[in-house]
Motif scaffolding. Structure first.
Motif, short mmCIF file in Angstrom:
data_model
loop_
_atom_site.label_atom_id
_atom_site.label_comp_id
_atom_site.label_asym_id
_atom_site.label_seq_id
_atom_site.Cartn_x
_atom_site.Cartn_y
_atom_site.Cartn_z
N TYR A 167 -39.71 -59.81 141.78
CA TYR A 167 -39.95 -58.58 142.55
C TYR A 167 -38.65 -57.98 143.08
CZ TYR A 167 -41.62 -55.21 145.94
OH TYR A 167 -41.81 -54.05 146.63
N GLU A 218 -36.64 -53.74 143.63
CA GLU A 218 -36.27 -53.11 144.90
C GLU A 218 -35.21 -52.03 144.72
OE1 GLU A 218 -35.28 -56.53 147.24
OE2 GLU A 218 -37.35 -56.83 147.89
N GLN A 276 -43.96 -44.98 143.99
CA GLN A 276 -44.49 -45.99 143.09
C GLN A 276 -43.62 -46.10 141.84
OE1 GLN A 276 -48.82 -46.65 142.26
NE2 GLN A 276 -48.28 -46.02 140.18
N GLY A 310 -45.83 -56.68 143.31
CA GLY A 310 -45.59 -56.51 144.73
C GLY A 310 -45.84 -55.08 145.15
N GLU A 311 -45.46 -54.76 146.37
CA GLU A 311 -45.69 -53.43 146.94
C GLU A 311 -45.01 -52.34 146.11
OE1 GLU A 311 -45.24 -51.19 151.30
OE2 GLU A 311 -44.37 -53.18 150.94
N LYS A 312 -45.72 -51.27 145.85
CA LYS A 312 -45.25 -50.08 145.14
C LYS A 312 -45.09 -50.28 143.64
CE LYS A 312 -42.64 -47.74 148.85
NZ LYS A 312 -41.35 -47.09 149.14
#
Length: 395
Positions: A27, A31, A39, A62-64
């Motif tokens: 992940y 970043e 997204q 993970g997020e987004k």
């Protein structure tokens, strides 16, 4: 804002929806992109996780982050203007505000073509040599397809307005662009700790009962040069101190066992399987001499990681490897005799291993996260500004 990341990597999806990768793409890799968007959609090969143990894999979801699966992009249709999966890629590009194509990759080429068709802003990450990746793939189909892949990549990169190369010179010379470009490795190293340097100095200064030689690479990748390493070690077994050859990487060891037995190396070779990212660094701390006898490489992620732990490294004279280690540490690809000579000299010389360790730390310092993140941040911020400017022009 939604960006589309296009690449051929194989991701593994668990029943609970979590997505994993065997090599890279944890992940933290995303970043660098999600800092700029709402997204990031990753379009790539997707397969079921099955019964693989996730503790040896990198968690990619993970997020987004959203994932979209693609059929295998390789096959006879790759030679045609509309390869398998192109419609899927086109539909994904039409929903994106911007495209990041990581090349070489068939899905990446399709994404660039779709971006041209839809007038969608795109940028390219050049992480390898399309021709050599296919020509050394291992069978006649790869060799046949190599010039086609090279032509696709040269055109894609040439027409790109924004290109990020992971090498300082090599890939820029092979695949030049008419647009803006930066040099920024996709390998990010944590800050070098004093304890890592001190531990390596102590290891090199202390005579060991057994010399540990290592390689890190996929066992199913014919271009990694495992046969070169095996043959070199077999030819100098009596000239080396007691040694162990450890191999880290995914893939089946079965195809290599017969060669290892025939060469008389069975008692020396240890297959270490796969490890999560932090586990790789711990594995490297036990390696005295690290080998990368590849037939082709983009830059050599595994070599950079080995340098960051102070390993004494030997590698072939291909791809971005000459940018990482000195001439005296390099051999020509598939040159068993030359690799064997350098191995014997290094294995029996603690002072030389210490000198290579010092060179390793010095070179690895240029790949520390803080420096590279700044370069990459500017690159993707400029890409984001390009998208905003395009929108304003269309209003």
């Amino acid at each position: 804002m939604n960006w589309l990341f296009a690449h051929d990597n194989r991701f593994l999806e668990a029943e609970d929806g979590q997505v994993y990768s065997e090599v890279a793409f944890s992940y933290s890799n995303w970043e660098r992109y999600v800092a700029h968007v709402d997204q990031l959609t990753v379009i790539a090969r997707m397969e079921p996780l099955g019964d693989l143990d996730t503790k040896f894999l990198n968690l990619s979801s993970g997020e987004k982050i959203a994932f979209e699966g693609m059929p295998n992009p390789y096959g006879i249709r790759a030679f045609t203007p509309f390869p398998q999966g192109y419609k899927t890629v086109l539909a994904a590009v039409e929903k994106a505000d911007g495209v990041i194509a990581r090349l070489p990759s068939e899905i990446g080429y399709m994404a660039v073509k779709a971006a041209w068709k839809t007038n969608t802003p795109y940028c390219i990450e050049v992480v390898g040599d399309a021709y050599n990746a296919m020509a050394t793939y291992g069978d006649w189909k790869g060799k046949l397809y190599a010039p086609f892949a090279e032509r696709k990549m040269k055109r894609s990169v040439r027409e790109s307005q924004r290109t990020l190369y992971i090498t300082d010179r090599h890939l820029q010379e092979r695949y030049p662009t008419n647009g803006d470009s930066v040099s920024c490795s996709n390998v990010e190293l944590p800050k070098l700790a004093m304890e890592t340097i001190e531990r390596r100095q102590k290891r090199n200064a202390t005579p060991a009962e057994k010399l540990i030689i290592g390689m890190n690479g996929s066992l199913s990748s014919p271009y990694k040069g495992f046969e070169t390493a095996f043959q070199a070690l077999a030819s100098i077994t009596s000239d080396l101190p007691p040694f162990e050859f450890r191999i880290l990487g995914r893939g089946s060891k079965e195809e290599w066992l017969e060669m290892i037995e025939q060469l008389g190396l069975t008692e020396h070779v240890v297959f270490s399987g796969t490890l999560p990212h932090q586990g790789v660094y711990e594995w490297l701390d036990d390696i005295d001499i690290f080998l990368m006898p590849s037939k082709t490489e983009g830059q050599g992620r595994a070599l950079i990681e080995a340098l960051s732990r102070g390993c004494s490294c030997l590698g072939s004279n291909v791809g971005g490897i000459p940018e990482l280690i000195t001439k005296e540490q390099r051999h020509e690809p598939s040159d068993v005799a030359e690799l064997a000579r350098k191995l014997v000299k290094l294995a029996n010389n603690q002072e030389q291993r210490q000198r290579y360790a010092e060179l390793a730390f010095e070179r690895a310092a240029t790949f520390q996260s803080e420096r590279l993140q700044e370069i990459r941040q500017r690159f993707f911020q400029d890409f984001k500004n390009t998208i905003h400017n395009k929108r304003n022009e269309e209003l």
